[in-house]
Design a protein around this motif. Structure first.
Motif, short mmCIF file in Angstrom:
data_model
loop_
_atom_site.label_atom_id
_atom_site.label_comp_id
_atom_site.label_asym_id
_atom_site.label_seq_id
_atom_site.Cartn_x
_atom_site.Cartn_y
_atom_site.Cartn_z
N GLN A 247 -16.77 51.91 3.03
CA GLN A 247 -17.38 50.63 2.56
C GLN A 247 -18.75 50.73 1.93
OE1 GLN A 247 -15.17 48.29 2.57
NE2 GLN A 247 -13.46 49.06 3.39
N PRO A 248 -18.89 50.31 0.81
CA PRO A 248 -20.35 50.33 0.16
C PRO A 248 -21.15 49.29 1.04
CG PRO A 248 -18.57 49.31 -1.49
CD PRO A 248 -17.77 49.59 -0.04
N ASN A 249 -20.72 48.40 1.71
CA ASN A 249 -21.54 47.63 2.74
C ASN A 249 -21.57 48.25 4.08
OD1 ASN A 249 -19.23 46.84 3.42
ND2 ASN A 249 -19.62 44.66 3.44
N ALA A 250 -21.14 49.26 4.39
CA ALA A 250 -21.12 49.88 5.85
C ALA A 250 -22.48 50.11 6.54
CB ALA A 250 -20.31 51.16 5.65
N GLY A 251 -22.62 49.83 7.55
CA GLY A 251 -23.83 49.87 8.32
C GLY A 251 -24.84 49.09 8.08
N MET A 252 -24.54 48.11 7.43
CA MET A 252 -25.62 46.70 7.14
C MET A 252 -26.20 46.12 8.74
SD MET A 252 -24.49 45.06 3.71
CE MET A 252 -26.27 44.17 3.57
N GLY A 253 -27.33 46.13 8.82
CA GLY A 253 -27.86 45.71 10.20
C GLY A 253 -27.62 46.69 11.39
N TYR A 254 -27.08 47.74 11.04
CA TYR A 254 -27.07 48.81 12.45
C TYR A 254 -28.11 49.22 12.79
CZ TYR A 254 -21.82 48.98 12.04
OH TYR A 254 -20.67 48.93 12.06
N GLU A 255 -29.21 49.26 11.96
CA GLU A 255 -30.73 49.76 12.47
C GLU A 255 -31.33 48.79 13.42
OE1 GLU A 255 -30.76 46.99 8.71
OE2 GLU A 255 -29.97 49.32 8.98
N LEU A 256 -30.74 47.30 13.51
CA LEU A 256 -31.30 46.31 14.59
C LEU A 256 -30.49 46.65 15.76
CD1 LEU A 256 -31.30 43.17 12.48
CD2 LEU A 256 -33.22 44.79 13.08
N ASP A 257 -29.34 47.23 15.73
CA ASP A 257 -28.69 47.31 16.90
C ASP A 257 -29.04 48.86 17.80
OD1 ASP A 257 -27.06 45.26 16.90
OD2 ASP A 257 -24.94 46.31 16.51
N SER A 258 -29.14 49.65 16.91
CA SER A 258 -29.89 51.07 17.09
C SER A 258 -31.26 50.74 17.84
CB SER A 258 -29.96 51.92 15.86
OG SER A 258 -30.57 53.22 16.28
N ILE A 259 -32.01 50.12 17.19
CA ILE A 259 -33.46 49.95 17.67
C ILE A 259 -33.53 49.17 19.10
CG2 ILE A 259 -35.84 48.79 17.18
CD1 ILE A 259 -35.49 49.13 14.41
N ALA A 260 -32.41 48.22 19.20
CA ALA A 260 -32.37 47.35 20.22
C ALA A 260 -31.89 48.33 21.59
CB ALA A 260 -31.21 46.29 20.01
N ALA A 261 -30.74 49.18 21.06
CA ALA A 261 -30.24 49.89 22.30
C ALA A 261 -31.47 51.12 22.88
CB ALA A 261 -29.24 50.73 21.75
N VAL A 262 -32.28 51.32 21.69
CA VAL A 262 -33.39 52.31 22.29
C VAL A 262 -34.45 51.67 23.24
CG1 VAL A 262 -35.28 53.66 21.49
CG2 VAL A 262 -33.25 53.67 20.20
N VAL A 263 -34.89 50.34 22.70
CA VAL A 263 -35.83 49.84 23.59
C VAL A 263 -35.17 48.85 24.83
CG1 VAL A 263 -37.24 47.69 23.46
CG2 VAL A 263 -37.05 48.98 21.42
N ILE A 281 -27.32 53.98 27.96
CA ILE A 281 -27.44 52.77 28.76
C ILE A 281 -27.46 51.30 27.77
CG2 ILE A 281 -27.85 51.25 30.68
CD1 ILE A 281 -26.58 53.60 31.75
N GLY A 282 -28.45 51.42 27.22
CA GLY A 282 -28.80 50.50 26.32
C GLY A 282 -27.50 50.23 25.22
N CYS A 283 -26.86 51.44 24.83
CA CYS A 283 -25.92 51.25 23.85
C CYS A 283 -24.72 50.44 24.68
CB CYS A 283 -25.39 52.50 23.26
SG CYS A 283 -26.65 53.37 22.09
N LEU A 284 -24.57 50.99 25.70
CA LEU A 284 -23.49 50.08 26.60
C LEU A 284 -23.59 48.70 26.85
CD1 LEU A 284 -22.92 53.02 29.19
CD2 LEU A 284 -21.27 52.14 27.73
N ILE A 285 -24.91 48.47 27.07
CA ILE A 285 -25.44 46.99 27.26
C ILE A 285 -24.99 46.34 25.77
CG2 ILE A 285 -27.32 45.34 27.51
CD1 ILE A 285 -28.61 47.36 29.43
N ILE A 286 -25.40 46.82 24.76
CA ILE A 286 -24.83 46.18 23.45
C ILE A 286 -23.61 46.06 23.15
CG2 ILE A 286 -25.24 46.26 20.85
CD1 ILE A 286 -27.69 45.68 21.99
N GLY A 287 -22.76 47.04 23.65
CA GLY A 287 -21.26 47.34 23.52
C GLY A 287 -20.54 46.30 24.30
N VAL A 288 -21.18 45.95 25.59
CA VAL A 288 -20.62 44.96 26.36
C VAL A 288 -20.84 43.47 26.21
CG1 VAL A 288 -20.62 44.16 28.98
CG2 VAL A 288 -20.73 46.63 28.52
N LEU A 289 -22.22 43.39 25.52
CA LEU A 289 -22.41 42.01 25.05
C LEU A 289 -21.69 41.81 23.94
CD1 LEU A 289 -24.61 39.70 25.35
CD2 LEU A 289 -25.94 40.89 23.62
N ASN A 290 -21.40 42.37 23.02
CA ASN A 290 -20.69 42.24 21.96
C ASN A 290 -18.77 41.96 22.29
OD1 ASN A 290 -22.78 42.65 20.09
ND2 ASN A 290 -22.13 44.69 19.51
N SER A 291 -18.54 42.76 23.17
CA SER A 291 -17.18 42.60 23.50
C SER A 291 -17.01 41.20 24.41
CB SER A 291 -16.82 43.81 24.27
OG SER A 291 -15.54 43.72 24.74
#
Length: 325
Positions: A247-263, A281-291
């Motif tokens: 998709q041409p618009n793939a990954g839009m805003g993903y840098e925010l999720d990435s930085i959030a998971a790291v912090v 663990i940060g990625c899991l928190i973001i994933g659990v929150l989204n789900s």
């Protein structure tokens, strides 16, 4: 060290894990569909892309930098791979067309991601452009190149070869989870057991001291950004494979999720402190929150508000931890 400092030092080691446990407990009580194996594997599949991005982001932030281009690099690497699979590349000078195999196209996508990371590193080290500005520029460049390559339309029908990366399972575990898990194990070893890992921490902890100690700081930074670019490409390949479409618009805003998971995972934005395990663990928190928010039928607009608030809280905790060191 006073009692308050000791408290923050010990609490910081487990705060992310504690938040994850509390969040899983809360979501389980609020939705009977949350704590199921199907939803668990769905969360793991979804976070696999963010795990790849966030490992690279962790390396960059540990070195004292930032990379805002990971989402756009993801999109461009995925688009390059899809385009090379779908159609041969003409070479007018030789009057021939080169048809890439699936694995050749995958390798090309990885090389594109690594090259864009190398370019980021050169802009930062050679031209002394601040990482925020350099990678913000790359965000726009890579997104524009993606639009030019795809002409603004999805590239679909990529065949069974690429589908292996995103839709197949091995021993009952989805392939994206295997890929993300392998990368986590690899980079835990790199950061904990290798000289390069120690150098990255040293550069992020105090760049001037690292330079005076004889470390080639510029080379280390370039390596870190190349790794971030390559990992963004891996994330792009997984996403393209799962969707059977670039998709041409793939990954839009993903840098925010990435930085959030790291912090959220405890890595300091000042550099020099953090772990790959914390980022997972940060990625899991973001994933659990989204789900959980989806299962609770929370509006997508409110989901953005909640995620932004989580980022602010995580950064505030990071600042408090640093002030108590």
């Amino acid at each position: 060290m006073n009692d308050q400092s000791k408290f923050w030092q010990h609490a910081s080691r487990f705060q992310s894990l504690l938040v994850l446990v509390l969040m899983i407990t809360a979501m389980s009580l609020l939705s009977d569909r949350f704590l199921t194996s199907a939803n668990g594997w769905n969360i793991m599949r979804q976070i696999s892309v963010n795990v790849c991005l966030s490992i690279g982001m962790t390396m960059v932030i540990l070195s004292g930098g930032i990379d805002l281009s990971v989402g756009s690099v993801l999109a461009f690497a995925g688009a390059i791979t899809a385009g090379l699979i779908k159609a041969p590349v003409p070479i007018p000078m030789l009057g021939v067309e080169v048809q890439f195999t699936t694995w050749g196209a995958i390798l090309a996508g990885l090389m594109v991601g690594m090259f864009l990371g190398w370019f980021n590193g050169q802009m930062i080290t050679r031209l002394k452009i601040p990482p925020f500005v350099a990678t913000l520029g790359m965000l726009s460049i890579a997104r524009g190149l993606t639009m030019l390559w795809t002409k603004g339309f999805p590239i679909t029908g990529l065949g069974e070869g690429l589908a292996i990366l995103g839709t197949r399972s091995v021993l009952g575990v989805p392939a994206p989870v295997w890929i993300a898990g392998t990368l986590v194990a690899t980079f835990v070893l790199i950061t904990k057991k290798t000289r390069v890992g120690r150098y990255i921490y040293a550069v992020g902890g105090n760049e001037q001291t690292a330079r005076l100690s004889g470390l080639n700081v510029n080379r280390i930074k370039v390596i870190v950004y190349m790794l971030a670019g390559a990992l963004s490409a891996v994330a792009g390949l997984i996403m393209t494979s799962r969707l059977d479409s670039a998709q041409p618009n793939a990954g839009m805003g993903y840098e925010l999720d990435s930085i959030a998971a790291v912090v959220i995972g405890g890595t300091s934005l000042s550099g020099g402190r953090g772990t790959i395990f914390g980022t997972v663990i940060g990625c899991l928190i973001i994933g659990v929150l989204n789900s959980g928010l989806v299962l609770l039928n929370v509006s997508p607009f409110w989901q953005q508000v909640v995620k932004g608030s989580v980022i602010l809280v995580a950064v505030a905790i990071d600042r408090m931890r640093e002030s108590n060191d």
